[in-house]
Each structure stands twice: as structure tokens, then as C-alpha cells.
Design a protein around this motif. Sequence first.
Motif, PDB file in Angstrom:
ATOM      1  N   ILE A 181       0.849  -1.186   0.000  1.00  0.00           N
ATOM      2  CA  ILE A 181       0.000   0.000   0.000  1.00  0.00           C
ATOM      3  C   ILE A 181       0.885   1.237   0.000  1.00  0.00           C
ATOM      4  CG2 ILE A 181      -1.804   1.239   1.263  1.00  0.00           C
ATOM      5  CD1 ILE A 181      -2.492  -1.557   2.515  1.00  0.00           C
ATOM      6  N   GLU A 182       0.566   2.172  -0.875  1.00  0.00           N
ATOM      7  CA  GLU A 182       1.331   3.407  -0.986  1.00  0.00           C
ATOM      8  C   GLU A 182       0.355   4.571  -1.092  1.00  0.00           C
ATOM      9  OE1 GLU A 182       3.667   4.925  -4.712  1.00  0.00           O
ATOM     10  OE2 GLU A 182       4.912   3.469  -3.633  1.00  0.00           O
ATOM     11  N   ASN A 183       0.437   5.501  -0.160  1.00  0.00           N
ATOM     12  CA  ASN A 183      -0.476   6.654  -0.122  1.00  0.00           C
ATOM     13  C   ASN A 183      -1.942   6.230  -0.158  1.00  0.00           C
ATOM     14  OD1 ASN A 183       1.721   8.446  -0.105  1.00  0.00           O
ATOM     15  ND2 ASN A 183       1.816   8.417  -2.335  1.00  0.00           N
ATOM     16  N   GLY A 184      -2.259   5.153   0.544  1.00  0.00           N
ATOM     17  CA  GLY A 184      -3.639   4.669   0.617  1.00  0.00           C
ATOM     18  C   GLY A 184      -4.093   3.856  -0.569  1.00  0.00           C
ATOM     19  N   LEU A 185      -3.230   3.674  -1.572  1.00  0.00           N
ATOM     20  CA  LEU A 185      -3.585   2.899  -2.762  1.00  0.00           C
ATOM     21  C   LEU A 185      -2.971   1.517  -2.703  1.00  0.00           C
ATOM     22  CD1 LEU A 185      -3.120   5.461  -5.677  1.00  0.00           C
ATOM     23  CD2 LEU A 185      -5.246   4.762  -4.588  1.00  0.00           C
ATOM     24  N   LEU A 186      -3.767   0.525  -3.053  1.00  0.00           N
ATOM     25  CA  LEU A 186      -3.262  -0.837  -3.169  1.00  0.00           C
ATOM     26  C   LEU A 186      -2.451  -0.909  -4.451  1.00  0.00           C
ATOM     27  CD1 LEU A 186      -3.276  -3.798  -2.178  1.00  0.00           C
ATOM     28  CD2 LEU A 186      -5.348  -4.119  -3.541  1.00  0.00           C
TER      29      LEU A 186
END
Length: 196
Positions: free
Chosen positions: A30-35
Amino acid sequence: MSKSPLQMFRIFLMLLGSHGIVSASPILLIENGLLRGAQGVDVQGVMYNVQFEKIPPPVGALPFTTSDGALRASEALAEQVFLGIFDEAPLQTRGCEAQDACYVLTPYFFHDVPDPRWPAIDTVAFINQASPGDADSFWTVTAYPPPQGFSNSTFATWSVAEVEAVPEPGTLLLVVIGACVLVLQRRHSHLRKHVA
């Protein structure tokens, strides 16, 4: 009637053996809330890593070369990766910009085309829908992605995971428990001889 240490150990082993095989869940990236992907996704007993990308993977980098293999990989995404907060939130998957649904495309075949900027790729699509309670759906589709990708889909770029051999913690625990039982059993029999 009290049980001997050996009987207790046997009961413990039977209980331990009745729980079956333990398998680990994939690690979600997960990066900046994105899968953006997952590591350790089990597809028919083989561990894979997957990244979600706006553009298709390069030609020759497809671990699945049949629609059946791509379908099994897509099913693994639905069962192991798109759970919890990512199950009904298409916008939280890297590459997807549509609010109602995200098509996660697992490619398995590149067609020969005259213009490589406009490839034709056979894929299995898994639809992650925003509507609660919608059943997972899959289908085979030939995609013709533009260079910037589609707004309502992302490509699942798969690679075989390199798995390191790690000793199972349960094995060491069993050895220690077995040694303790043997020590207790010897003490118990030693005390019986001195009391009698």
C-alpha cells in the motif's frame, strides 16, 4: 486419575495435529492509501508477487500463458488480495480512476500487431465493484490499451515469488516440549524408585 507426562504429551500432539496446515496471507503493498500490489499470493500452490500498473507488462513477462492460468490468478486476487477495505473500493487500487468498478486485467497472450503502441492482449478480467454484496465476476477479454492505459482498469503484472526456506517455529517448539516431557518422565520414574 491423573495423567502421566507422556500421556499429556500425546494428547498435546493430537490436538496440535488436528489443526491442519497453516498458510500465510499475502502481504499487501500500500502506498499513499492505494493498493499497488501484493507479495506471496498463492496460485495453485505456487507463490507469486503482483503489481498493479496502468500499462501492460512487457512482452515475454507473462507467467500465465493460458486463459485457465490467468483465471486461477484472478480468482486468487479476489480471494486473497481484494479483501476488507479494498473489496468494494475501486478508486483505492493503483491505476483505477473509475468510482463504480475497476477491471483488474491478468494478461496471458500478446497478439502480433503492426503498431506496438497499440497492442492486442488477451486477458482475464476480474471486476472489483463498488456495490456491496456484488458477486465476483471474471471473463476473458482482448484488451487494446492506449499508451496511457484505461481509466477504469489496471494490469496485474505477475512474477514468481522467490521463497526463502525458513524453519517452522512449531518444529523447535515440539523439540523443546519433547525434551521437557522426557526430563519430567525420568524424574517421575526416579522419584518412584526412591519412594518404594
